[in-house]
Enzyme design. Sequence first.
Site, PDB file in Angstrom:
ATOM      1  N   GLY A  13       3.385   6.483   8.165  1.00 48.80           N
ATOM      2  CA  GLY A  13       4.792   6.667   7.804  1.00 48.80           C
ATOM      3  C   GLY A  13       5.658   5.531   8.301  1.00 48.80           C
ATOM      4  N   ASN A  14       5.178   4.813   9.341  1.00 51.64           N
ATOM      5  CA  ASN A  14       5.880   3.614   9.810  1.00 51.64           C
ATOM      6  C   ASN A  14       5.642   2.414   8.889  1.00 51.64           C
ATOM      7  OD1 ASN A  14       5.618   4.716  13.062  1.00 51.64           O
ATOM      8  ND2 ASN A  14       7.480   3.661  12.412  1.00 51.64           N
ATOM      9  N   SER A  15       4.585   2.484   8.078  1.00 48.99           N
ATOM     10  CA  SER A  15       4.231   1.357   7.215  1.00 48.99           C
ATOM     11  C   SER A  15       5.417   0.922   6.367  1.00 48.99           C
ATOM     12  CB  SER A  15       3.079   1.745   6.287  1.00 48.99           C
ATOM     13  OG  SER A  15       1.890   1.900   6.999  1.00 48.99           O
TER      14      SER A  15
ATOM     15  N   LEU B  35      -8.203 -23.979  -1.652  1.00 45.55           N
ATOM     16  CA  LEU B  35      -8.994 -25.145  -1.295  1.00 45.55           C
ATOM     17  C   LEU B  35     -10.397 -25.063  -1.896  1.00 45.55           C
ATOM     18  CD1 LEU B  35      -8.942 -27.767   0.319  1.00 45.55           C
ATOM     19  CD2 LEU B  35      -9.650 -26.474   2.347  1.00 45.55           C
ATOM     20  N   GLY B  36     -10.983 -23.865  -1.884  1.00 37.60           N
ATOM     21  CA  GLY B  36     -12.296 -23.684  -2.496  1.00 37.60           C
ATOM     22  C   GLY B  36     -13.463 -23.928  -1.564  1.00 37.60           C
ATOM     23  N   VAL B  37     -13.355 -23.427  -0.326  1.00 37.13           N
ATOM     24  CA  VAL B  37     -14.462 -23.540   0.620  1.00 37.13           C
ATOM     25  C   VAL B  37     -14.719 -22.180   1.266  1.00 37.13           C
ATOM     26  CG1 VAL B  37     -14.123 -25.978   1.172  1.00 37.13           C
ATOM     27  CG2 VAL B  37     -12.889 -24.246   2.492  1.00 37.13           C
TER      28      VAL B  37
ATOM     29  N   ASP C 248       0.221  -7.623   1.312  1.00 39.09           N
ATOM     30  CA  ASP C 248       0.664  -6.242   1.522  1.00 39.09           C
ATOM     31  C   ASP C 248       2.187  -6.148   1.565  1.00 39.09           C
ATOM     32  OD1 ASP C 248       0.271  -3.528   1.747  1.00 39.09           O
ATOM     33  OD2 ASP C 248       0.103  -3.544   3.926  1.00 39.09           O
TER      34      ASP C 248
ATOM     35  N   ILE D  51     -15.803 -20.777   4.874  1.00 42.18           N
ATOM     36  CA  ILE D  51     -15.785 -21.336   6.226  1.00 42.18           C
ATOM     37  C   ILE D  51     -16.329 -20.334   7.238  1.00 42.18           C
ATOM     38  CG2 ILE D  51     -13.875 -22.938   5.811  1.00 42.18           C
ATOM     39  CD1 ILE D  51     -11.986 -20.834   6.983  1.00 42.18           C
TER      40      ILE D  51
ATOM     41  N   HIS E 286       0.809  -1.218   0.000  1.00 43.82           N
ATOM     42  CA  HIS E 286       0.000   0.000   0.000  1.00 43.82           C
ATOM     43  C   HIS E 286       0.842   1.268   0.000  1.00 43.82           C
ATOM     44  CE1 HIS E 286       0.388  -0.241   4.512  1.00 43.82           C
ATOM     45  NE2 HIS E 286       0.441   1.059   4.374  1.00 43.82           N
TER      46      HIS E 286
END
Length: 468
Positions: free
Chosen positions: A210-212, A267-269, A139, A271, A109
Site C-alpha cells: 500500500g506504500n508502493s 550497448l548490447g553486451v 516501475d 556482463i 505495478h
Amino acid sequence: MKLVRATFSLVLFCLCITSVQAALPDFRDLVKQASPAVVNISTVQQAQTQTQGMPEFQLPEGQEIPEIFKHFFRFPQGPGQNAPRRKAPQSLGSGFIISEDGYILTNHHVVAEAEKVIVRLSDRRELEAEVIGSDKRSDVALLKIEATELPVVKVGDSDKAEVGEWVLAIGSPFGFDHSVTAGIISATDRSLTNETYVPFIQTDVAINPGNSGGPLFNLSGEVIGINSQIYTRSGGFMGLSFSIPMSVAMEVVDQLKDKGSVSRGWLGVIIQEVSRDLAESFGLDKPEGALVAKVLPGSPAEAAGLREGDIIYSFNGQSINRSGDLPHQVGRISPETDAKVGIVRGGKKKFITVTIGLLPAPGEELKTSASKSKASSANRLNIQISALDDQLRERLGVTSGVVVRRVEEGAGAESGLMVGDVITMLNGDEIDSVDVFAGVVAELPDKKAVPMRIVRRGSPMFVPLKLK
C-alpha cells in the site's frame, strides 16, 4: 551532600535527554506541508460472479425452488443476472501530485492491467485517473486527473542524497491513508536482481503493501524517491526498503508526457561482476568494472569493436565500480548518442567510442545466430572435450567453442568447469576448434590465473583458471 549529588545527577540526566531530543529531527511541519499532495490509489477490475461455473438447473414454470438446492445449483433469475460484474475498487497503493493541473506519479505495478484507476485526494474527493503512460522497466507510471489548483510536492535532487540522512515516507499501507514512517538512507545506487535500469535508494523506512508509489521526502520536504519495493521473507517490512530516485523518475515522466512510452540506450553486451580471482587473472590491481562475457550480434558494442573479455571501467566519464553500475548509465543515454567507453584489454587501458542504440523489447536482446566446429581430446586441465555439432550450437545458442564431456580431478574441476559447459575463449584466445583449444592449453603458464570464458546453459561467464 548526597542531596546535592542527586540533584546534580538529575540535572545532568535532563540535559542529556534534552540534547538527544534536540539532535533528533522534528517531522511535524514537513508532514503538514507535504501530506495534502499525497494520494491513495485504487483500481477496478472486471470479475465474474461467484456462481459462474456452477451447474445450471431449470425448474418447470411455476414451481418453487427448494432451499437446499440453492446451495448446489445455479438457477436463472432473469436477464443479466449471471453477467460479469465489477469488483469494488481495491486500495493498491499510493501516489503524489507533481503539478497543479493533476499529474500524479506512482508505480507501474500499482496500475498495471487496471481497467479503471481511482485517485482519492486528501480532501476525500475521489476522481478517475487517466494512465498517461507506464514504464515496467523503471516501475514508474504517470497518471492525470481532471482538477486544478491542487497541492503539489517539491521535487528534490536525488543525486545529492547521502547515506545516513533522515528521510520520511507518506503512504497508504494496508489502506491506512497518510501513514507516516521515518528512517535513514542505508545506501544509494543499489542494484537489484532483474531491475537493471534503476539505481535504487535503500532505506530502513518502514514500507508495507500500500506504500508502493508513495513519496520519500528529505528533511527539506523535497521528494527524492518513489517507494517501490521491499526485501522480505514474511510479506511485511524487515528493514530493507527501496525507492526509485527522482532523477530517474522525472526522466521517465518527460518521455511519458511526450510520447507515452520510454526509449533507453542499449550497448548490447552481457556482463558479469569482476571477482578478486578474475581481477588477478586479468592483471588488475583490484576487482572493479564490468566484465564483457558476451557481445551480442548486430549490437552497438559489436559495431564499435568491443570484445568478450574487455573490462569496462568507465562510461561517458562515469566510473564503473561494479557491473551493476553500467546498465544504469547506459539506459539513461539517448539512442543515437555517442558515448566514450573506457576498457581494459590485454592489461592496457584504452577508450572506444560507441554509438548507443535503442534498447529492444524484453526478450529481443538475446536473439543470436550460428556458425562452426570438430572432434575429441584430453589435456592439462584433466577434462574431456569435443567439437560442437549443429544441434548443440542451436540448442546452446553458441557459434563456436568446444563442449566439456567429462571433468576429472584437476585444474578444470578446481576452476568450476561442469559437463555441458562450452569453452569459447581461453587466456584471450578465441576457441573455435579442438585443435586450437589444445594449442592454447599447451602454452598456458603454470601457477598463474588466466581468464576462461564459458557458456553454461545459455549464460556466458568468465571463470579464472590456474594450472599448478
